[in-house]
Design a protein around this motif. Structure first.
Motif, short mmCIF file in Angstrom:
data_model
loop_
_atom_site.label_atom_id
_atom_site.label_comp_id
_atom_site.label_asym_id
_atom_site.label_seq_id
_atom_site.Cartn_x
_atom_site.Cartn_y
_atom_site.Cartn_z
N VAL A 61 0.82 -1.30 -0.03
CA VAL A 61 0.07 -0.14 -0.01
C VAL A 61 0.95 1.36 -0.03
O VAL A 61 1.88 1.62 0.69
N ILE A 62 0.57 2.30 -0.89
CA ILE A 62 1.43 3.50 -0.99
C ILE A 62 0.52 4.45 -0.69
O ILE A 62 -0.50 4.89 -1.19
N ILE A 63 1.14 5.53 0.15
CA ILE A 63 0.43 6.93 0.16
C ILE A 63 1.41 8.01 0.10
O ILE A 63 2.75 7.51 -0.23
N HIS A 64 0.99 9.27 -0.11
CA HIS A 64 1.86 10.23 -0.53
C HIS A 64 1.37 11.74 0.39
O HIS A 64 1.04 12.68 -0.35
N PRO A 65 1.74 11.53 1.44
CA PRO A 65 1.57 12.47 2.58
C PRO A 65 2.17 13.88 2.38
O PRO A 65 3.53 13.95 2.01
N GLY A 66 1.51 14.93 2.02
CA GLY A 66 2.04 16.05 1.84
C GLY A 66 2.80 16.46 0.44
O GLY A 66 3.45 17.53 0.37
#
Length: 455
Positions: free
Chosen positions: A438-443
């Motif tokens: 799972v990949i997220i892209h915070p900020g």
């Protein structure tokens, strides 16, 4: 070697993931994965916040897996949160599955459980702590809650000025002191900071309660026994000279049921020096004065990861090294790439060798500003070996198979089209042997998106 290539290519073709692009509709700062509705599939829960709004708009976005292990493009449901929420974690508070999610602040926490298509408040628990309040970048706490006394309910550690309070949904069970580093700065305002040690729980022989370990830069503090009233301290033999930063971790490396200690010291910036020391426990909370193994790196950033690389149920040392030198700066500024060296030391039954058992090099996309390159280690084809995924360019994730003589295959067996910058983590989203990503892209760019790679 030819046979290994044929096998790896066959496995690689089978291990290419299904890719699901999720949009939370608001900036995603962190995620948790758990079975929130009791269907035995891993669901994805995102904590979202708009840092530019006042008060800060916060919400939970829940993506429930379908019966085939897929995910919807938009949240199954969205639950608004009080702007005061700063930290979240999953815990069993009702005594019945599925698990709940707790949204905490300095004044207590609310426990949300999934029921009848909604996230409903099942407990509203008031207590005073130093959990952050009003944070613009809320986060999930990792491994924050565990059943410490075997009663079927999870306990959690709430930060306090001199340590932690051990709590569950019904009561305060104990107050434990440990090595908390506090500071204050004044100028245009007042900034107060508290640095808490990492904490772990582990079983002790002939004890109903699990013991607690608190790992600061200088000490490993232990609390155990009835109401965690017994204490012990191991003074970590570190060099805390000028500009040193120290971190500690504790895991059972040799599989004997007793957690071992890993201490990493970092000094300098350009002239970087990193020293990692391993202390294999002689018994519960008993460590040698001299390290069992020592790893030193000069001129490169070296981040150690404990991982069972070869499937023998023992933890090995994986070092992700980024060398700083002329070649680094040429690649960074001219080709927008960074060279990464992977070195693996296998646990040999008594410790680790003086030289790496495996080593390999890969190139990853160079980050810019707040960006960080997505990378993660895990068993993505279910063969028991550790594989690796690295971001490349701006929109690719390269999958390298484990089992090669250099640890991972020099060439990727698959290329997945997803944003290459972000935070990638390995999870078990289904019941097959492979791990998922799972990949997220915070900020950064794509901050409202989540990619789920299901193998």
């Amino acid at each position: 070697m030819l046979a290994w290539v044929v096998v790896s290519l066959a496995m690689g073709a089978a291990a290419e993931p299904r890719v699901f692009a999720l949009n939370a509709g608001l900036d995603v700062w962190d995620i948790a994965v758990a079975d929130f509705n009791g269907d035995k599939h891993g669901d994805i829960l995102a904590i979202c916040a708009d840092p530019l709004s006042s008060p800060v708009k916060k919400q939970l976005a829940l993506f429930l897996a379908d019966d085939k292990g897929g995910y919807p493009a938009k949240p199954t449901l969205v639950q608004a949160l009080d702007p005061v929420v700063g930290a979240l974690f999953t815990a069993e508070v009702t005594g019945q599955a599925p698990v709940e999610v707790l949204a905490a602040s300095a004044g207590g926490c609310k426990a949300y459980g999934y029921s009848e298509g909604q996230l409903k408040v099942v407990r509203d628990i008031a207590f005073v702590s130093l959990y952050p309040s009003g944070s613009k970048e809320p986060a999930f706490l990792i491994n924050a809650a565990v059943d410490l006394n075997g009663d079927g309910l999870d306990e959690w550690l709430a930060p306090m000025p001199q340590g932690f309070d051990v709590r569950n949904a019904d009561a305060l069970l104990a107050s434990v002191h440990c090595d908390v580093e506090s500071g204050v700065r004044t100028g245009s305002g007042m900034q107060i900071s508290n640095r808490y040690p990492a904490y772990k729980s582990f079983a002790l022989p002939n004890s109903k309660n699990k013991a607690l370990a608190f790992l600061s830069g200088e000490n490993a503090d232990f609390a155990f026994g009835e109401q965690w009233g017994e204490t012990r301290r191991f003074k970590i033999p570190v060099n805390l000279g000028d500009k040193w930063d120290t971190s500690s971790d504790m895991n059972d490396i040799n599989g004997d049921g007793v957690p071992d200690l890993v201490v990493t010291q970092t000094q300098g910036t350009i002239n970087l020096s990193v020293l990692t020391q391993v202390y294999i426990a002689k018994g519960p909370m008993d460590y040698p004065n001299e390290p069992t193994a020592k790893f030193e790196s000069k001129g490169s950033f070296a981040a150690p990861i404990l991982k069972d690389v070869n499937g023998d149920k023992k933890l090995d040392m994986v070092f992700i090294n980024i060398p700083f030198g002329v070649k680094f700066f040429v690649n960074f500024f001219m080709f927008r790439q960074v060279g990464v060296d992977l070195q693996i030391y296998l646990y040999n039954g008594n410790g680790f060798g003086k030289k790496p058992d495996y080593s390999t090099s890969v190139s990853i996309a160079a980050p810019d500003g707040k960006e960080q390159n997505a990378y993660v280690l895990g068993d993505f084809n279910g063969d028991g070996n550790t594989d690796a995924a690295f971001g490349a360019g701006s929109d690719k994730l390269l999958l390298h198979a484990g089992g090669d003589v250099r640890f991972i295959s020099p060439k990727p067996y698959a290329t997945v089209t997803v944003p290459s910058f972000g935070v990638a983590r390995a999870f078990k989203l289904n019941d097959n042997a492979a791990e998922d990503i799972v990949i997220i892209h915070p900020g950064i760019k794509n901050k409202e998106r989540i990619e789920a790679l299901v193998f």
